[in-house]
Write a protein that holds these residues in place. Structure first.
Motif, PDB file in Angstrom:
ATOM      1  N   THR A 242       0.814  -1.098  -0.090  1.00 35.08           N
ATOM      2  CA  THR A 242       0.204  -0.098  -0.020  1.00 35.08           C
ATOM      3  C   THR A 242       0.779   1.287  -0.057  1.00 35.08           C
ATOM      4  OG1 THR A 242      -1.423  -1.304   1.279  1.00 35.08           O
ATOM      5  CG2 THR A 242      -2.217   0.986   1.214  1.00 35.08           C
ATOM      6  N   ALA A 243       1.974   1.254   0.607  1.00 32.44           N
ATOM      7  CA  ALA A 243       2.830   2.216   0.850  1.00 32.44           C
ATOM      8  C   ALA A 243       3.488   2.604  -0.502  1.00 32.44           C
ATOM      9  CB  ALA A 243       3.822   2.211   1.913  1.00 32.44           C
ATOM     10  N   ARG A 244       3.829   1.650  -1.220  1.00 33.28           N
ATOM     11  CA  ARG A 244       4.664   1.707  -2.332  1.00 33.28           C
ATOM     12  C   ARG A 244       3.698   2.234  -3.535  1.00 33.28           C
ATOM     13  NH1 ARG A 244       4.266  -1.432  -6.670  1.00 33.28           N
ATOM     14  NH2 ARG A 244       3.455  -3.525  -5.526  1.00 33.28           N
ATOM     15  N   LEU A 245       2.437   1.768  -3.437  1.00 28.99           N
ATOM     16  CA  LEU A 245       1.302   2.095  -4.537  1.00 28.99           C
ATOM     17  C   LEU A 245       1.215   3.844  -4.174  1.00 28.99           C
ATOM     18  CD1 LEU A 245      -1.011  -0.856  -4.306  1.00 28.99           C
ATOM     19  CD2 LEU A 245       0.450  -0.233  -6.273  1.00 28.99           C
ATOM     20  N   ALA A 246       1.044   4.240  -2.743  1.00 30.11           N
ATOM     21  CA  ALA A 246       0.727   5.668  -2.470  1.00 30.11           C
ATOM     22  C   ALA A 246       1.916   6.205  -3.052  1.00 30.11           C
ATOM     23  CB  ALA A 246       0.490   5.739  -0.917  1.00 30.11           C
ATOM     24  N   SER A 247       3.172   5.869  -3.021  1.00 28.10           N
ATOM     25  CA  SER A 247       4.259   6.626  -3.521  1.00 28.10           C
ATOM     26  C   SER A 247       4.169   6.826  -5.079  1.00 28.10           C
ATOM     27  CB  SER A 247       5.524   5.984  -3.030  1.00 28.10           C
ATOM     28  OG  SER A 247       6.770   6.651  -3.811  1.00 28.10           O
ATOM     29  N   GLU A 248       3.882   5.358  -5.764  1.00 26.65           N
ATOM     30  CA  GLU A 248       3.644   5.689  -7.129  1.00 26.65           C
ATOM     31  C   GLU A 248       2.609   6.679  -7.545  1.00 26.65           C
ATOM     32  OE1 GLU A 248       3.088   1.625  -8.264  1.00 26.65           O
ATOM     33  OE2 GLU A 248       5.158   1.166  -7.844  1.00 26.65           O
ATOM     34  N   GLN A 249       1.435   6.692  -6.744  1.00 29.15           N
ATOM     35  CA  GLN A 249       0.317   7.526  -7.032  1.00 29.15           C
ATOM     36  C   GLN A 249       0.556   9.271  -6.649  1.00 29.15           C
ATOM     37  OE1 GLN A 249      -2.415   5.538  -4.550  1.00 29.15           O
ATOM     38  NE2 GLN A 249      -2.963   3.717  -6.311  1.00 29.15           N
ATOM     39  N   GLY A 250       1.791   9.377  -6.282  1.00 33.74           N
ATOM     40  CA  GLY A 250       2.144  10.667  -5.934  1.00 33.74           C
ATOM     41  C   GLY A 250       1.481  11.317  -4.708  1.00 33.74           C
ATOM     42  N   ARG A 251       0.912  10.247  -3.631  1.00 32.75           N
ATOM     43  CA  ARG A 251       0.485  10.693  -2.546  1.00 32.75           C
ATOM     44  C   ARG A 251       1.412  10.509  -1.458  1.00 32.75           C
ATOM     45  NH1 ARG A 251      -4.541   9.529  -4.229  1.00 32.75           N
ATOM     46  NH2 ARG A 251      -4.692   9.964  -6.301  1.00 32.75           N
ATOM     47  N   GLU A 252       1.394  11.229  -0.245  1.00 32.33           N
ATOM     48  CA  GLU A 252       2.255  11.209   0.809  1.00 32.33           C
ATOM     49  C   GLU A 252       2.439   9.763   1.302  1.00 32.33           C
ATOM     50  OE1 GLU A 252       4.146  13.439   1.589  1.00 32.33           O
ATOM     51  OE2 GLU A 252       3.560  15.094   0.574  1.00 32.33           O
ATOM     52  N   VAL A 253       3.491   9.328   1.979  1.00 32.65           N
ATOM     53  CA  VAL A 253       3.626   8.256   2.536  1.00 32.65           C
ATOM     54  C   VAL A 253       4.084   8.456   4.161  1.00 32.65           C
ATOM     55  CG1 VAL A 253       4.780   5.912   2.801  1.00 32.65           C
ATOM     56  CG2 VAL A 253       4.115   6.838   0.616  1.00 32.65           C
ATOM     57  N   PHE A 254       3.620   8.156   5.118  1.00 33.01           N
ATOM     58  CA  PHE A 254       3.789   8.232   6.410  1.00 33.01           C
ATOM     59  C   PHE A 254       4.236   6.996   7.010  1.00 33.01           C
ATOM     60  CE2 PHE A 254       0.971  11.481   5.301  1.00 33.01           C
ATOM     61  CZ  PHE A 254       1.788  12.726   5.300  1.00 33.01           C
ATOM     62  N   ALA A 255       5.149   6.901   8.249  1.00 29.62           N
ATOM     63  CA  ALA A 255       5.551   5.801   8.805  1.00 29.62           C
ATOM     64  C   ALA A 255       5.599   6.336  10.387  1.00 29.62           C
ATOM     65  CB  ALA A 255       6.980   5.170   8.602  1.00 29.62           C
ATOM     66  N   VAL A 256       5.057   5.545  11.285  1.00 34.43           N
ATOM     67  CA  VAL A 256       5.175   5.566  12.653  1.00 34.43           C
ATOM     68  C   VAL A 256       6.492   4.713  13.343  1.00 34.43           C
ATOM     69  CG1 VAL A 256       4.327   5.403  15.127  1.00 34.43           C
ATOM     70  CG2 VAL A 256       2.731   5.967  12.975  1.00 34.43           C
ATOM     71  N   PRO A 257       7.375   5.341  13.698  1.00 37.52           N
ATOM     72  CA  PRO A 257       8.686   4.356  14.389  1.00 37.52           C
ATOM     73  C   PRO A 257       8.019   3.572  15.481  1.00 37.52           C
ATOM     74  CG  PRO A 257       8.575   6.742  15.312  1.00 37.52           C
ATOM     75  CD  PRO A 257       7.512   6.689  14.345  1.00 37.52           C
ATOM     76  N   GLY A 258       8.848   2.367  15.416  1.00 34.83           N
ATOM     77  CA  GLY A 258       8.160   1.345  16.477  1.00 34.83           C
ATOM     78  C   GLY A 258       9.283   0.809  17.299  1.00 34.83           C
ATOM     79  N   GLU A 259       9.034  -0.192  18.222  1.00 35.74           N
ATOM     80  CA  GLU A 259      10.135  -0.614  19.129  1.00 35.74           C
ATOM     81  C   GLU A 259      11.087  -1.413  18.334  1.00 35.74           C
ATOM     82  OE1 GLU A 259       7.202  -3.463  20.933  1.00 35.74           O
ATOM     83  OE2 GLU A 259       6.737  -1.885  22.373  1.00 35.74           O
ATOM     84  N   ILE A 260      12.385  -0.944  18.585  1.00 31.22           N
ATOM     85  CA  ILE A 260      13.520  -1.342  17.789  1.00 31.22           C
ATOM     86  C   ILE A 260      13.777  -2.789  17.879  1.00 31.22           C
ATOM     87  CG2 ILE A 260      14.804   1.102  18.123  1.00 31.22           C
ATOM     88  CD1 ILE A 260      16.445  -0.368  20.380  1.00 31.22           C
ATOM     89  N   PHE A 261      13.262  -3.624  18.857  1.00 26.74           N
ATOM     90  CA  PHE A 261      13.527  -5.245  18.956  1.00 26.74           C
ATOM     91  C   PHE A 261      12.362  -5.858  18.251  1.00 26.74           C
ATOM     92  CE2 PHE A 261      15.977  -3.215  22.559  1.00 26.74           C
ATOM     93  CZ  PHE A 261      17.273  -3.439  22.152  1.00 26.74           C
TER      94      PHE A 261
END
Length: 405
Positions: A242-261
Motif C-alpha cells: 500500500t505504501a509503495r502504491l501510494a508513492s507511485e500515485q504521488g501521494r504522501e507516505v508516513f511511517a510511525v517509528p516502532g520498538e527497535i527489537f
C-alpha cells in the motif's frame, strides 16, 4: 434503480479476463458500454490495440458469476453502484493508473471524503501498534478527515474503531464481495461503518476473499487518500505494498517509528530510511499535506485544539500495585480508597461496562473476569482492549488488569 448504462457496465465488469482499462479503452472508441457489450466480432477486429484474447472474451462473454444473481445481491444488500463515469466517483481515485470501473458501496460516499488518510499495518499488531492506530485515527477524525483502511484484523480494525469513537467518517475497502464479511470477527463493526461512512469493493458481490484480491484492494486504499500512514509492519507486510502504491500515485507516505527489537518495526523503519515521513503526532502528518487540503481541514474543524503526541503503552513496574496493597499498612483512608466502587466512564458500551465492573481493586486476572462475566474469552479480550484504548483500564504483567479511572 440502476440505469441501463450502469447495468451494462456491471455486465462488462463480470466478464472474466477483461479489466477496467480495456473497458474504458473500448468505451472511448465505441461511445458507450452498451455498444461495447453488443459489438460484433467484425467490429472488434477493426479496433487497433485490442488483443485477440480480449476480443474472444468479449465475444463469448464468460461471466465470473450469473448476472441476474449479481443484480439480486445488489438489491438484497442495499448496495449503490458508483461507476467511473458518475459524478459521485471519488476524484482522487480517478487519478490513479488503473482506477476501478465499478465501486460497490454499502453506505455513502461524500465529497468531504476527498480529504482522507489511510491507516494500514500488521494483522498481528502488538498493543503499541493498536493503540497508536486507534489514537491517530481518533485524532484525524476529530480534525474532520475521513479515515480509510482495509477492515483487516489488527491495525485496520483499530483505525476504523478510532474514527467511529470520534464520531467521524471511515471507509473500509474490502478484498471480497460485499455480500460477505471478512474477517467474520468484525461483523459487529459492519453496521457502524455503514452508518458513519461506507464499505466499498470493486469485486462482484459474491466474490470470496482471495490472496490475489488484496494487492488490488490496496491500490484503492491508497488511491482514495491524500496520504498513507503505516503503523507496525514487518518486511513482508502487505501494508508495504500500500505504501509503495501510494508513492507511485504521488501521494504522501508516513511511517510511525516502532520498538527497535520488534519484527513489526522492520518494515516501518525501512520506509523511513527510504524517505517516508516519520510522524509522532497528528500535527506532524497534517503539516505535510498540501496547502489546499490544510485549508479545507481547518474549515471543517474551526478552533480545533492542537493534537497531543501519540501515546506509547504505559510502563508499569511489575507487581507495583500488588506490593502497595500487601505492604502498605491499612489506614482508614487507604481502606476507603481500595473498597470504594469506581464509576465507569460514561462512553462505554453495555458489554464494556460489564467487563469494567468485573475488574476488582487492585487488579483482576483475565480468567477471573471471564468467570465473573460469563462471556467468551475472545469477547472479553476484545472488550479489554477497547477499555484500554479508551484509557479506562491498564494491562499489567501476567494478564492482570487494573482500573485507571
Amino acid at each position: 434503480m440502476l440505469s441501463q448504462e450502469t447495468t451494462n457496465l456491471l455486465h462488462l465488469n463480470l466478464i472474466q479476463g477483461i479489466g477496467p482499462k480495456t473497458v474504458q479503452f473500448l468505451i472511448k472508441i465505441l461511445g458507450s458500454a452498451e455498444k461495447v457489450l453488443n459489438a460484433s466480432s467484425q467490429e472488434l477486429e477493426k479496433i487497433e490495440g485490442l488483443t485477440p484474447s480480449a476480443r474472444e472474451r468479449l465475444i463469448h462473454k464468460k461471466l465470473g458469476c450469473p448476472f441476474e444473481r449479481e443484480l439480486e445481491l445488489i438489491h438484497e444488500f442495499g448496495c449503490q453502484i458508483v461507476t467511473f463515469y458518475d459524478a459521485e466517483y471519488p476524484p482522487l481515485l480517478k487519478e490513479i493508473d488503473t482506477p476501478p470501473l465499478i465501486l460497490y458501496v454499502r453506505g455513502e460516499l461524500k465529497p468531504e471524503d476527498a480529504f482522507s488518510i489511510a491507516l494500514v499495518g500488521s494483522r498481528q499488531a502488538k498493543d503499541y501498534g493498536r493503540r497508536v492506530s486507534y489514537q491517530l485515527s481518533y485524532q484525524l477524525a476529530k480534525r474532520g478527515l475521513t479515515v480509510i483502511s482495509g477492515f483487516a484484523k489488527g491495525i485496520d480494525t483499530c483505525a476504523h474503531r478510532g474514527a467511529l469513537e470520534a464520531s467521524g467518517r471511515t471507509i473500509a475497502v474490502m478484498g471480497n464481495g460485499l455480500s460477505l464479511i471478512y474477517p467474520a470477527a468484525n461483523s459487529e463493526l459492519v453496521d457502524k461503518v455503514i452508518e458513519s461512512g461506507a464499505l466499498i469493493s470493486e469485486f462482484p458481490m459474491g466474490m470470496k476473499p482471495r490472496s490475489e484480491n488484496f494487492p488490488r484492494r490496496n491500490r484503492i486504499i491508497s488511491g482514495l487518500t491524500l496520504g498513507t500512514v503505516v503503523v507496525e509492519a514487518s518486511n513482508r507486510s502487505g501494508a508495504l505494498i500500500t505504501a509503495r502504491l501510494a508513492s507511485e500515485q504521488g501521494r504522501e507516505v508516513f511511517a510511525v517509528p516502532g520498538e527497535i527489537f520488534s519484527e513489526l518495526s522492520t518494515g516501518t523503519h525501512k520506509l523511513i530510511d527510504n524517505g517516508a515521513k516519520l510522524i509522532s503526532t497528528v500535527d506532524d502528518l497534517l503539516e505535510a499535506l498540501p496547502q489546499h487540503a490544510l485549508r479545507q481541514v481547518s474549515a471543517l474543524t474551526p478552533g480545533s485544539e492542537k493534537a497531543s503526541a501519540i501515546p506509547e503503552i504505559p510502563s508499569v513496574v511489575k507487581g507495583e500495585l500488588d506490593q502497595t496493597s500487601s505492604t502498605t499498612p491499612k489506614t482508614a483512608a487507604t481502606e476507603k480508597k481500595t473498597t470504594a466502587p469506581v464509576v465507569p466512564p460514561p462512553d462505554l458500551t453495555t458489554d464494556e461496562k460489564t467487563v469494567f465492573n468485573a475488574i476488582e481493586i487492585p487488579s483482576s486476572h483475565i480468567d477471573t473476569i471471564v468467570r465473573t462475566t460469563q462471556l467468551p474469552i475472545s469477547q472479553v479480550s476484545s472488550l479489554l482492549l477497547m477499555l484500554e484504548l479508551k484509557g479506562a483500564i491498564q494491562q499489567l504483567p501476567g494478564k492482570q488488569f487494573t482500573k485507571t479511572v
